[in-house]
Design a protein around this motif. Structure first.
Motif, PDB file in Angstrom:
ATOM      1  N   LYS A   3       0.771  -1.196  -0.047  1.00  0.00           N
ATOM      2  CA  LYS A   3      -0.131  -0.015  -0.006  1.00  0.00           C
ATOM      3  C   LYS A   3       0.963   1.250   0.037  1.00  0.00           C
ATOM      4  O   LYS A   3       0.349   2.429  -0.163  1.00  0.00           O
ATOM      5  N   TYR A   4       2.144   1.194   0.457  1.00  0.00           N
ATOM      6  CA  TYR A   4       2.900   2.165   0.434  1.00  0.00           C
ATOM      7  C   TYR A   4       3.757   2.675  -0.819  1.00  0.00           C
ATOM      8  O   TYR A   4       4.151   3.767  -1.196  1.00  0.00           O
ATOM      9  N   LEU A   5       3.653   1.572  -1.733  1.00  0.00           N
ATOM     10  CA  LEU A   5       4.404   1.886  -2.875  1.00  0.00           C
ATOM     11  C   LEU A   5       4.098   2.948  -4.027  1.00  0.00           C
ATOM     12  O   LEU A   5       5.113   3.497  -4.456  1.00  0.00           O
ATOM     13  N   LYS A   6       2.759   3.149  -4.236  1.00  0.00           N
ATOM     14  CA  LYS A   6       2.426   4.174  -5.013  1.00  0.00           C
ATOM     15  C   LYS A   6       2.669   5.452  -4.698  1.00  0.00           C
ATOM     16  O   LYS A   6       3.277   6.389  -5.187  1.00  0.00           O
ATOM     17  N   GLY A   7       2.560   5.726  -3.182  1.00  0.00           N
ATOM     18  CA  GLY A   7       3.012   7.206  -2.546  1.00  0.00           C
ATOM     19  C   GLY A   7       4.541   7.427  -2.831  1.00  0.00           C
ATOM     20  O   GLY A   7       5.164   8.210  -2.871  1.00  0.00           O
ATOM     21  N   SER A  48      -5.123  10.658  -5.501  1.00  0.00           N
ATOM     22  CA  SER A  48      -5.698   9.290  -5.169  1.00  0.00           C
ATOM     23  C   SER A  48      -5.621   8.948  -3.565  1.00  0.00           C
ATOM     24  O   SER A  48      -4.351   9.604  -3.173  1.00  0.00           O
ATOM     25  N   HIS A  49      -6.537   8.533  -2.985  1.00  0.00           N
ATOM     26  CA  HIS A  49      -6.178   8.070  -1.508  1.00  0.00           C
ATOM     27  C   HIS A  49      -5.432   7.028  -1.448  1.00  0.00           C
ATOM     28  O   HIS A  49      -4.885   6.798  -0.148  1.00  0.00           O
ATOM     29  N   SER A  50      -5.100   6.112  -2.437  1.00  0.00           N
ATOM     30  CA  SER A  50      -4.018   5.193  -2.183  1.00  0.00           C
ATOM     31  C   SER A  50      -2.594   5.618  -2.218  1.00  0.00           C
ATOM     32  O   SER A  50      -1.816   4.852  -1.906  1.00  0.00           O
ATOM     33  N   LEU A  51      -2.359   6.911  -2.807  1.00  0.00           N
ATOM     34  CA  LEU A  51      -1.025   7.468  -2.383  1.00  0.00           C
ATOM     35  C   LEU A  51      -0.784   7.899  -1.022  1.00  0.00           C
ATOM     36  O   LEU A  51       0.177   8.081  -0.678  1.00  0.00           O
ATOM     37  N   HIS A  52      -1.859   8.358  -0.359  1.00  0.00           N
ATOM     38  CA  HIS A  52      -1.507   8.868   0.952  1.00  0.00           C
ATOM     39  C   HIS A  52      -0.748   8.162   1.899  1.00  0.00           C
ATOM     40  O   HIS A  52       0.201   8.628   2.721  1.00  0.00           O
ATOM     41  N   PRO A  53      -0.922   6.804   2.152  1.00  0.00           N
ATOM     42  CA  PRO A  53      -0.059   6.158   2.972  1.00  0.00           C
ATOM     43  C   PRO A  53       1.409   5.990   2.752  1.00  0.00           C
ATOM     44  O   PRO A  53       2.342   6.251   3.586  1.00  0.00           O
ATOM     45  N   GLY A  54       1.698   5.940   1.359  1.00  0.00           N
ATOM     46  CA  GLY A  54       3.177   6.028   1.092  1.00  0.00           C
ATOM     47  C   GLY A  54       3.499   7.585   1.186  1.00  0.00           C
ATOM     48  O   GLY A  54       4.721   7.593   1.331  1.00  0.00           O
ATOM     49  N   THR A  56       2.512   9.704   3.423  1.00  0.00           N
ATOM     50  CA  THR A  56       3.070  10.003   4.945  1.00  0.00           C
ATOM     51  C   THR A  56       4.095   8.785   5.296  1.00  0.00           C
ATOM     52  O   THR A  56       4.833   9.591   6.362  1.00  0.00           O
ATOM     53  N   PHE A  57       4.245   7.754   4.794  1.00  0.00           N
ATOM     54  CA  PHE A  57       5.405   6.976   4.965  1.00  0.00           C
ATOM     55  C   PHE A  57       6.592   7.901   4.686  1.00  0.00           C
ATOM     56  O   PHE A  57       7.641   7.710   5.757  1.00  0.00           O
ATOM     57  N   SER A  58       6.741   8.376   3.514  1.00  0.00           N
ATOM     58  CA  SER A  58       8.080   9.030   3.241  1.00  0.00           C
ATOM     59  C   SER A  58       8.214  10.269   4.072  1.00  0.00           C
ATOM     60  O   SER A  58       9.220  10.703   4.409  1.00  0.00           O
ATOM     61  N   SER A  59       7.164  11.095   4.413  1.00  0.00           N
ATOM     62  CA  SER A  59       7.374  12.580   4.929  1.00  0.00           C
ATOM     63  C   SER A  59       7.595  12.252   6.497  1.00  0.00           C
ATOM     64  O   SER A  59       8.213  13.075   6.933  1.00  0.00           O
ATOM     65  N   LYS A  60       7.375  11.043   7.159  1.00  0.00           N
ATOM     66  CA  LYS A  60       7.766  10.561   8.345  1.00  0.00           C
ATOM     67  C   LYS A  60       8.982   9.823   8.497  1.00  0.00           C
ATOM     68  O   LYS A  60      10.097  10.486   9.127  1.00  0.00           O
ATOM     69  N   ASN A  61       8.970   8.599   8.046  1.00  0.00           N
ATOM     70  CA  ASN A  61       9.930   7.790   8.363  1.00  0.00           C
ATOM     71  C   ASN A  61      11.301   7.911   7.491  1.00  0.00           C
ATOM     72  O   ASN A  61      12.191   7.930   8.007  1.00  0.00           O
ATOM     73  N   VAL A  62      11.026   8.112   6.255  1.00  0.00           N
ATOM     74  CA  VAL A  62      12.181   8.258   5.269  1.00  0.00           C
ATOM     75  C   VAL A  62      13.021   9.685   5.509  1.00  0.00           C
ATOM     76  O   VAL A  62      14.108   9.728   5.440  1.00  0.00           O
ATOM     77  N   LEU A  63      11.879  10.757   5.740  1.00  0.00           N
ATOM     78  CA  LEU A  63      12.530  12.087   5.890  1.00  0.00           C
ATOM     79  C   LEU A  63      13.440  11.948   7.413  1.00  0.00           C
ATOM     80  O   LEU A  63      14.544  12.457   7.535  1.00  0.00           O
ATOM     81  N   HIS A  64      12.847  11.351   8.323  1.00  0.00           N
ATOM     82  CA  HIS A  64      13.257  11.252   9.596  1.00  0.00           C
ATOM     83  C   HIS A  64      14.881  10.639   9.538  1.00  0.00           C
ATOM     84  O   HIS A  64      15.876  11.106   9.950  1.00  0.00           O
ATOM     85  N   TYR A  65      14.725   9.385   8.972  1.00  0.00           N
ATOM     86  CA  TYR A  65      16.118   8.649   8.673  1.00  0.00           C
ATOM     87  C   TYR A  65      17.108   9.403   7.884  1.00  0.00           C
ATOM     88  O   TYR A  65      18.256   9.251   8.086  1.00  0.00           O
ATOM     89  N   SER A  66      16.784  10.164   6.909  1.00  0.00           N
ATOM     90  CA  SER A  66      17.633  10.622   5.948  1.00  0.00           C
ATOM     91  C   SER A  66      18.106  11.776   6.782  1.00  0.00           C
ATOM     92  O   SER A  66      19.388  12.141   6.562  1.00  0.00           O
ATOM     93  N   ILE A  67      17.407  12.570   7.493  1.00  0.00           N
ATOM     94  CA  ILE A  67      18.174  13.702   8.258  1.00  0.00           C
ATOM     95  C   ILE A  67      19.202  12.914   9.504  1.00  0.00           C
ATOM     96  O   ILE A  67      20.239  13.632   9.788  1.00  0.00           O
ATOM     97  N   ILE A  68      18.836  11.965  10.152  1.00  0.00           N
ATOM     98  CA  ILE A  68      19.837  11.106  10.934  1.00  0.00           C
ATOM     99  C   ILE A  68      21.071  10.863  10.070  1.00  0.00           C
ATOM    100  O   ILE A  68      22.315  11.051  10.689  1.00  0.00           O
TER     101      ILE A  68
END
Length: 73
Positions: A3-7, A48-54, A56-68
């Motif tokens: 479900k994350y892949l599209k976003g 599309s609502h199918s993009l929102h989980p991905g 959100t995942f990118s904006s929270k997890n990926v961004l957090h780990y890239s800053i680290i």
């Protein structure tokens, strides 16, 4: 995870485009282009609502780990 892949794909496309634009206009930088593209897409297109989980995942997890990881350099 499916479900994350599209976003995530959309955010990667935005990152690639903003990186290319950042090379052409280094005084502005790719981060500003990414923010502007995100604002334009969100305000002009009905995403599309199918993009929102991905997204959100990118904006929270990926961004957090890239800053680290940026801190390690």
């Amino acid at each position: 995870m499916i479900k994350y892949l599209k976003g995530i794909f959309l955010t990667c496309i935005i990152a690639i485009i903003s990186t290319i634009l950042g090379h052409f206009f280094p005084i502005i930088g790719s981060a500003i282009f990414a923010i502007l593209i995100g604002i334009l897409l969100n305000n002009t297109l009905s995403l599309s609502h199918s993009l929102h989980p991905g997204i959100t995942f990118s904006s929270k997890n990926v961004l957090h780990y890239s800053i680290i990881m940026l801190g390690f350099t």
